[in-house]
Design a protein around this motif. Structure first.
Motif, PDB file in Angstrom:
ATOM      1  N   PHE A   1      45.210  38.641  33.886  1.00  0.00           N
ATOM      2  CA  PHE A   1      43.938  38.905  34.298  1.00  0.00           C
ATOM      3  C   PHE A   1      43.852  38.277  35.331  1.00  0.00           C
ATOM      4  N   ARG A   2      43.863  36.846  35.921  1.00  0.00           N
ATOM      5  CA  ARG A   2      43.520  36.110  36.674  1.00  0.00           C
ATOM      6  C   ARG A   2      44.330  36.764  38.054  1.00  0.00           C
TER       7      ARG A   2
ATOM      8  N   SER B   1      45.798  39.686  38.329  1.00  0.00           N
ATOM      9  CA  SER B   1      45.478  40.966  38.700  1.00  0.00           C
ATOM     10  C   SER B   1      44.232  41.238  39.478  1.00  0.00           C
ATOM     11  N   THR B   2      43.277  40.141  39.047  1.00  0.00           N
ATOM     12  CA  THR B   2      42.208  40.205  39.947  1.00  0.00           C
ATOM     13  C   THR B   2      42.395  39.694  41.294  1.00  0.00           C
TER      14      THR B   2
ATOM     15  N   TYR C   1      36.956  30.383  34.923  1.00  0.00           N
ATOM     16  CA  TYR C   1      38.130  31.116  34.739  1.00  0.00           C
ATOM     17  C   TYR C   1      39.308  30.164  35.332  1.00  0.00           C
TER      18      TYR C   1
END
Length: 305
Positions: free
Chosen positions: A70-71, A73-74, A210
């Motif tokens: 997720f990190r 991809s963001t 995050y």
């Protein structure tokens, strides 16, 4: 940004420039040495055997991989959006100068519009990097325009205003038909959108929590991992721990690096090169001499900022 021909599979194993290995080397070496010590003492701390196996690490590793995915991809989405916005700057700049050259009548001085557009590009780069644009402004603009732009707090916005003033002045003097003004305004609107988008990316990082969660979990996972492996794989524990730790440390470092795409890291956007390219294409349209462009050797990796 590192620009180089893609090496073959064997050379790719040993590439350092452009990788994050130099950045994560200290912690990677530290975790590997810790794993070696734990292997020697066979997982005992002060005569107490740490009762761990691979099961909890399998479960935590899956969750950690999801968080890292997720990190990253963001972070990549932010990097790619920034690149898309700079592509929009190129397209809108070309359109604006082209219309100034073809739709305005004699005496409109389209080179003024072109130079203000070029100055906007350099001012945007400097604003995103918190650097001083004065030298570029004085090189591109006449002294009065350079002084006015340099006096502004948000210099790219001031330069867009100055470009729009060129449109308004020529409209009032009859050198631009009123029917053509919406086309000019559309290109200026695209430049304004690109400016706002870049400012949003630069001013709004990924929520810090995050990074904290992922960072803590990765280090705790890698420090405890040797205790869960030593009974199953023995002397191979340091090697496996080094490989797994490299994967997690590298993914975290890469996500952190490309999260802020306007800096000077090896994988950030090549804003200097893009600014020079936009200036060259606009000057070519204006019929002006082109600034020199460095041309690195094709077989050599180079860092384009």
């Amino acid at each position: 940004m590192i620009i180089r021909p893609r090496p073959n599979w064997f050379r790719m194993l040993f590439v350092l420039r452009g990788s994050v290995l130099p950045d994560i080397a200290p912690q990677l070496i530290g975790v590997t040495l810790l794993a070696a010590v734990i292997t020697v003492v066979h997982g005992q701390v002060l005569s107490w055997k740490i009762p761990l196996n691979v099961i909890p690490f399998s479960l935590i590793g899956m969750a950690l991989a999801i968080f890292l995915g997720f990190r990253n991809s963001t972070s990549y989405a932010r990097w790619w959006e920034a690149r898309t916005l700079w592509g929009a700057v190129l397209n809108a700049g070309r359109s604006l100068v082209r219309m100034g050259l073809t739709l305005a009548r004699d005496g409109s001085a389209p080179e003024v519009l072109g130079r203000r557009t070029i100055a906007f590009v350099h001012a945007l780069r400097h604003q995103l990097r918190n650097s001083d644009p004065r030298a570029d402004l004085e090189r591109v603009l006449d002294p009065a325009d350079a002084a006015r732009a340099a006096a502004g707090s948000y210099k790219p916005a001031v330069l867009l205003l100055m470009a729009d003033e060129w449109v308004g002045r020529n409209l009032r003097e009859g050198r631009i038909d009123a029917a053509c003004v919406p086309a000019f305004e559309q290109s200026l609107g695209h430049l304004t959108d690109a400016l706002g988008g870049c400012e949003r990316i630069a001013a709004t990082p990924i929520p810090f929590t995050y990074s904290v969660i992922i960072h803590r979990t990765i280090y705790l996972y890698c420090i405890l991992l040797p205790f869960g492996l030593v009974d199953q794989i023995g002397v191979m524990t340091p090697l496996i721990v080094a490989f797994i730790s490299y994967t997690f440390f590298a993914l975290e470092a890469l996500g952190s690096e490309i999260e802020e795409p306007f800096g000077f890291d090896a994988n950030d956007l090549a804003l200097d090169a893009m600014s020079r390219m936009i200036e060259r294409t606009l000057r070519e349209m204006l019929g002006e001499p082109l600034p020199t462009e460095p041309v690195p050797g094709k077989a050599v990796a180079h860092l384009s900022t």
